[in-house]
Motif scaffolding. Sequence first.
Motif, PDB file in Angstrom:
ATOM      1  N   VAL A 141       0.837  -1.213   0.000  1.00  0.00           N
ATOM      2  CA  VAL A 141       0.000   0.000   0.000  1.00  0.00           C
ATOM      3  C   VAL A 141       0.865   1.252   0.000  1.00  0.00           C
ATOM      4  CG1 VAL A 141      -1.600   1.366   1.395  1.00  0.00           C
ATOM      5  CG2 VAL A 141      -2.007  -1.075   1.065  1.00  0.00           C
ATOM      6  N   SER A 142       1.873   1.265   0.862  1.00  0.00           N
ATOM      7  CA  SER A 142       2.757   2.423   0.948  1.00  0.00           C
ATOM      8  C   SER A 142       3.490   2.669  -0.366  1.00  0.00           C
ATOM      9  CB  SER A 142       3.772   2.203   2.072  1.00  0.00           C
ATOM     10  OG  SER A 142       4.766   3.194   2.045  1.00  0.00           O
ATOM     11  N   ASN A 143       4.123   1.623  -0.880  1.00  0.00           N
ATOM     12  CA  ASN A 143       4.932   1.779  -2.090  1.00  0.00           C
ATOM     13  C   ASN A 143       4.110   2.191  -3.295  1.00  0.00           C
ATOM     14  OD1 ASN A 143       7.236   1.196  -0.753  1.00  0.00           O
ATOM     15  ND2 ASN A 143       7.763  -0.624  -1.900  1.00  0.00           N
ATOM     16  N   ILE A 144       3.001   1.493  -3.536  1.00  0.00           N
ATOM     17  CA  ILE A 144       2.276   1.715  -4.781  1.00  0.00           C
ATOM     18  C   ILE A 144       1.547   3.054  -4.797  1.00  0.00           C
ATOM     19  CG2 ILE A 144       0.048   0.622  -4.223  1.00  0.00           C
ATOM     20  CD1 ILE A 144       2.098   0.210  -7.465  1.00  0.00           C
ATOM     21  N   PHE A 145       0.943   3.464  -3.674  1.00  0.00           N
ATOM     22  CA  PHE A 145       0.178   4.714  -3.665  1.00  0.00           C
ATOM     23  C   PHE A 145       1.089   5.935  -3.681  1.00  0.00           C
ATOM     24  CE2 PHE A 145      -3.283   1.906  -2.494  1.00  0.00           C
ATOM     25  CZ  PHE A 145      -4.376   2.499  -3.113  1.00  0.00           C
ATOM     26  N   ILE A 146       2.200   5.885  -2.955  1.00  0.00           N
ATOM     27  CA  ILE A 146       3.148   7.009  -2.987  1.00  0.00           C
ATOM     28  C   ILE A 146       3.833   7.074  -4.350  1.00  0.00           C
ATOM     29  CG2 ILE A 146       5.277   7.933  -1.995  1.00  0.00           C
ATOM     30  CD1 ILE A 146       4.404   6.791   0.702  1.00  0.00           C
ATOM     31  N   LEU A 147       4.103   5.918  -4.935  1.00  0.00           N
ATOM     32  CA  LEU A 147       4.768   5.866  -6.236  1.00  0.00           C
ATOM     33  C   LEU A 147       3.892   6.433  -7.348  1.00  0.00           C
ATOM     34  CD1 LEU A 147       7.351   4.749  -7.702  1.00  0.00           C
ATOM     35  CD2 LEU A 147       6.023   2.675  -8.134  1.00  0.00           C
ATOM     36  N   LEU A 148       2.579   6.133  -7.301  1.00  0.00           N
ATOM     37  CA  LEU A 148       1.685   6.498  -8.404  1.00  0.00           C
ATOM     38  C   LEU A 148       1.088   7.899  -8.290  1.00  0.00           C
ATOM     39  CD1 LEU A 148      -0.321   3.180  -8.990  1.00  0.00           C
ATOM     40  CD2 LEU A 148       1.591   4.090 -10.316  1.00  0.00           C
ATOM     41  N   SER A 149       1.096   8.459  -7.102  1.00  0.00           N
ATOM     42  CA  SER A 149       0.474   9.770  -6.900  1.00  0.00           C
ATOM     43  C   SER A 149       0.969  10.856  -7.865  1.00  0.00           C
ATOM     44  CB  SER A 149       0.686  10.225  -5.458  1.00  0.00           C
ATOM     45  OG  SER A 149       0.183  11.525  -5.268  1.00  0.00           O
ATOM     46  N   PRO A 150       2.296  11.033  -8.066  1.00  0.00           N
ATOM     47  CA  PRO A 150       2.760  12.063  -8.993  1.00  0.00           C
ATOM     48  C   PRO A 150       2.291  11.860 -10.434  1.00  0.00           C
ATOM     49  CG  PRO A 150       4.524  11.375  -7.540  1.00  0.00           C
ATOM     50  CD  PRO A 150       3.411  10.394  -7.344  1.00  0.00           C
ATOM     51  N   THR A 151       1.979  10.616 -10.802  1.00  0.00           N
ATOM     52  CA  THR A 151       1.457  10.357 -12.141  1.00  0.00           C
ATOM     53  C   THR A 151       0.095  11.005 -12.301  1.00  0.00           C
ATOM     54  OG1 THR A 151       2.595   8.215 -12.053  1.00  0.00           O
ATOM     55  CG2 THR A 151       1.014   8.540 -13.837  1.00  0.00           C
TER      56      THR A 151
END
Length: 277
Positions: free
Chosen positions: A79-89
């Motif tokens: 949850v941490s990795n994927i949501f923080i990773l995708l937010s700037p997209t």
Amino acid sequence: MMVLVSRSYKFWNYTPSIAAAVIFILLFLTLTVLHSWKLFKTRTWFCIAFTIGGFFQIIGYIGRAVAHDNTTTMGPYIVSNIFILLSPTLFAASIYMTLGRIIRCVKGEHLSVIKVSRLTKTFVWGDVLSFVVQGNSSALSVLGYDTWSKVAVVGGLAIQLISFSIFWLTAIVFKNRIRRSPTPESVQTGIPWQKSLYMLYTVSALIMIRSIFRVVEYVLGNDGYPLRHEWTLYIFDSVPMVIVMVVFFVWYPNKLQRNADFEGGIPLTRSYSNLHR
């Protein structure tokens, strides 16, 4: 007698700081509420993706807070990795659409490097591709394909960096051209197109810096310095994204002409805009 030894795999090279996670949860929660208020007040519907990106950040840092006492649990890590990773997209989608809106607002279509009817679609669909590629990394990681997961993340970030580089070049060339050949609309004081362009330069640069950091982080891997020291994430990812949300809010692109927005934009956004007119 056989002794069974249970082994737990730690997904983190450190124990995530709950204090830092809570601080950024509160920061992103405040900023997302402000963006939601601004979005509905001004009906600037093409900024929906940006606001959703704020919610992604909140969810991501909640995952980090939960991981403080669950470093061997896969759920909070993903949850941490994927949501923080995708937010700037998601931030990028609204940023790209803002440029097309600016160009149409000042009637500068003939000065754009890329045909304006294709400009928004080109960058937004590139952004969608980056989102999908990075998003698939979590599924690959769960299935045990760690190498391919890393390739997916780096590939998605590379697409994002290329898109932003071309976007920057397009925006700068347009600015230079309209300075040399200003349109009647570009000299009207009621259209804050120059401030909006400077805003785009700023937020784009911050997202590019963050994406470069992420590429370095994943290329170096679990033994690299970034993934072994939590402060690097907050300095090169969390803080820049907070600044992006602040800058975009202060110079919110709602003052640009409404009719400059969705002509030639992506179908879903255009339909949503027409529905609320």
